[in-house]
Write a protein that holds these residues in place. Structure first.
Motif, PDB file in Angstrom:
ATOM      1  N   ALA A 199      36.015 -47.513 -14.495  1.00  0.00           N
ATOM      2  CA  ALA A 199      36.017 -47.127 -12.970  1.00  0.00           C
ATOM      3  C   ALA A 199      34.670 -46.354 -12.601  1.00  0.00           C
ATOM      4  CB  ALA A 199      37.146 -46.497 -12.522  1.00  0.00           C
ATOM      5  N   LEU A 200      34.441 -45.483 -13.572  1.00  0.00           N
ATOM      6  CA  LEU A 200      33.156 -44.450 -13.226  1.00  0.00           C
ATOM      7  C   LEU A 200      31.670 -45.190 -13.644  1.00  0.00           C
ATOM      8  CD1 LEU A 200      34.286 -41.099 -14.544  1.00  0.00           C
ATOM      9  CD2 LEU A 200      34.042 -41.650 -12.316  1.00  0.00           C
ATOM     10  N   ARG A 201      32.007 -46.104 -14.455  1.00  0.00           N
ATOM     11  CA  ARG A 201      30.909 -47.051 -14.826  1.00  0.00           C
ATOM     12  C   ARG A 201      30.562 -47.887 -13.638  1.00  0.00           C
ATOM     13  NH1 ARG A 201      28.744 -48.178 -19.747  1.00  0.00           N
ATOM     14  NH2 ARG A 201      28.740 -50.432 -19.467  1.00  0.00           N
ATOM     15  N   GLU A 202      31.586 -48.314 -13.213  1.00  0.00           N
ATOM     16  CA  GLU A 202      31.278 -49.271 -11.702  1.00  0.00           C
ATOM     17  C   GLU A 202      30.601 -48.324 -10.598  1.00  0.00           C
ATOM     18  OE1 GLU A 202      34.029 -52.095  -8.663  1.00  0.00           O
ATOM     19  OE2 GLU A 202      34.870 -51.278 -10.754  1.00  0.00           O
ATOM     20  N   GLU A 203      31.245 -47.159 -10.510  1.00  0.00           N
ATOM     21  CA  GLU A 203      30.708 -46.310  -9.349  1.00  0.00           C
ATOM     22  C   GLU A 203      29.464 -46.013  -9.851  1.00  0.00           C
ATOM     23  OE1 GLU A 203      31.921 -45.615  -6.512  1.00  0.00           O
ATOM     24  OE2 GLU A 203      34.194 -45.803  -6.871  1.00  0.00           O
ATOM     25  N   ALA A 263      27.082 -47.972 -11.332  1.00  0.00           N
ATOM     26  CA  ALA A 263      26.335 -49.169 -11.061  1.00  0.00           C
ATOM     27  C   ALA A 263      26.120 -49.383  -9.665  1.00  0.00           C
ATOM     28  CB  ALA A 263      27.058 -50.060 -11.816  1.00  0.00           C
ATOM     29  N   ARG A 264      27.219 -49.056  -8.931  1.00  0.00           N
ATOM     30  CA  ARG A 264      26.990 -49.516  -7.429  1.00  0.00           C
ATOM     31  C   ARG A 264      26.111 -48.642  -6.862  1.00  0.00           C
ATOM     32  NH1 ARG A 264      32.327 -50.068  -3.925  1.00  0.00           N
ATOM     33  NH2 ARG A 264      32.806 -47.729  -4.949  1.00  0.00           N
ATOM     34  N   GLU A 284      16.983 -50.748 -14.421  1.00  0.00           N
ATOM     35  CA  GLU A 284      18.124 -49.708 -15.002  1.00  0.00           C
ATOM     36  C   GLU A 284      19.470 -50.343 -14.922  1.00  0.00           C
ATOM     37  OE1 GLU A 284      18.885 -46.202 -17.028  1.00  0.00           O
ATOM     38  OE2 GLU A 284      17.071 -47.225 -16.923  1.00  0.00           O
ATOM     39  N   VAL A 285      19.892 -50.700 -13.839  1.00  0.00           N
ATOM     40  CA  VAL A 285      21.082 -51.313 -13.819  1.00  0.00           C
ATOM     41  C   VAL A 285      21.480 -52.504 -15.078  1.00  0.00           C
ATOM     42  CG1 VAL A 285      22.718 -52.801 -12.359  1.00  0.00           C
ATOM     43  CG2 VAL A 285      21.339 -50.830 -11.268  1.00  0.00           C
ATOM     44  N   LEU A 314      31.093 -55.287 -13.214  1.00  0.00           N
ATOM     45  CA  LEU A 314      29.778 -54.952 -13.643  1.00  0.00           C
ATOM     46  C   LEU A 314      28.714 -56.105 -13.862  1.00  0.00           C
ATOM     47  CD1 LEU A 314      30.666 -51.880 -16.201  1.00  0.00           C
ATOM     48  CD2 LEU A 314      29.615 -51.821 -13.960  1.00  0.00           C
ATOM     49  N   ARG A 315      29.709 -57.214 -14.010  1.00  0.00           N
ATOM     50  CA  ARG A 315      28.543 -58.491 -14.181  1.00  0.00           C
ATOM     51  C   ARG A 315      28.041 -58.577 -12.578  1.00  0.00           C
ATOM     52  NH1 ARG A 315      32.562 -61.099 -16.986  1.00  0.00           N
ATOM     53  NH2 ARG A 315      32.899 -62.526 -15.260  1.00  0.00           N
TER      54      ARG A 315
END
Length: 337
Positions: free
Chosen positions: A222-226, A228-229, A253-254, A266-267
């Protein structure tokens, strides 16, 4: 051995509760409500602590089932009933149930576009439980403040909205509980988005950088997604400011961080960042580089089966098609005349 009445009642209540849950899982919400009503009819006035907790859970589940049927007014009445019966009970489990019922009431009010009432409900949760140290209640209050910010946004009260997100960060920003870390990251992300919508682009970038600073090395999905967003939105904001090279570098970088992650969310972020990169390259006249990026999207994501990823890939194909036409026009040279 003879079964005592309290033990029988507890077992019977559990069976009725499980029956209601099963009906709900099958999408048979009317039948679930009937089971919950039967449990309440039989045991709603029982003072046994275990049964009081069971009935409170039952009423909350009934409210959820009513909401699934689109009966939000009835759901709100049920959540009020939970509060009426158990709102002054100091048992920790019942405090959590009442807080949960009020939280769901706020959500139902929001679905009815009763923004002020929803905000008042979230404020009531904060008033009652804002200083409670129980982890479940801290999480509930943080979630309520987060949703209060969203409702303030719907009313156009953006300064109050941002202040509410800041309050989430102030109270819970140093808490190590995973659920609270996610709430803080989410509050910062939406704060950045609000700044962007208000045209405060530098503040938006600073907020997205704050998300990255706090959580950029986290492995929690969930934090990786935040993060990335946030990076993706940072690139959009940089592009809006005309800082195209920085925007392209942020898109890279993303891709560097999340390009090999198989999580669908994430994809989606990666392919969106690459489409944005192609767009910035195109805007700066680097047509052939932009086409190469869109070809890369096709190679890596062209066979992706996730609907949102496929939709973004389709956008990339359309942009590539237009750019191919432009490139052919450029390569043809001047007409003879």
């Amino acid at each position: 051995l003879a079964v005592t009445e309290p033990l029988f009642n507890d077992r019977h209540a559990r069976l009725l509760f499980a029956k209601g849950v099963t009906f709900s899982q099958l999408g048979r919400n009317e039948d679930a409500i009937t089971s919950y009503d039967e449990l309440d009819r039989r045991y709603g006035s029982d003072d046994t602590p275990a049964l009081r907790e069971r009935v409170a859970n039952t009423l909350v589940n009934k409210g959820i089932a009513l909401g699934r049927l689109g009966r939000d007014e009835d759901a709100i009445a049920i959540y009020d009933e939970v509060d009426r019966r158990y709102g002054t009970d100091n048992a920790p489990a019942l405090r959590e149930r009442v807080a949960g019922a009020l939280h769901l009431k706020g959500i139902a009010l929001g679905r009815l576009d009763r923004e002020e009432d929803a905000i008042a409900t979230y404020d009531e949760i904060d008033r009652r439980y804002g200083t409670d140290g129980a982890p479940a209640l801290r999480e509930r209050v943080a979630g309520s403040l987060y949703l209060k910010g969203f409702r303030l946004s719907r009313l156009g009260r953006h300064e109050d909205e941002i202040a509410t997100y800041d309050e989430v960060v102030r109270r819970y920003g140093t808490d190590d509980a995973p659920a609270l870390r996610e709430k803080v990251a989410g509050a910062l992300f939406v704060k950045g988005l609000t700044f962007y919508q208000l045209g405060h682009h530098d503040d938006a970038i600073a907020t997205y950088d704050e998300v990255d600073r706090r959580y950029g090395s986290e492995n929690v999905p969930a934090l990786r997604e935040e993060v990335a967003r946030s990076l993706r939105n940072k690139s959009v904001t940089l592009g809006r400011l005309g800082r195209h090279e920085c925007a392209i570098a942020t898109c890279d970088e993303v891709d560097r961080r999340y390009g090999t992650d198989n999580a669908p969310s994430l994809r989606e972020e990666v392919v969106t960042a690459l489409v944005n990169k192609g767009g910035w390259l195109s805007e700066t006249g680097r047509t052939h580089e932009a086409i190469a990026v869109f070809n890369e999207i096709e190679r890596r994501f062209g066979a992706d089966e996730h609907p949102s990823v496929r939709a973004i890939v389709d956008q990339a194909r359309e942009q590539r098609g237009r750019l191919h036409g432009d490139a052919h026009d450029d390569d043809a040279g001047p007409e003879n005349g």
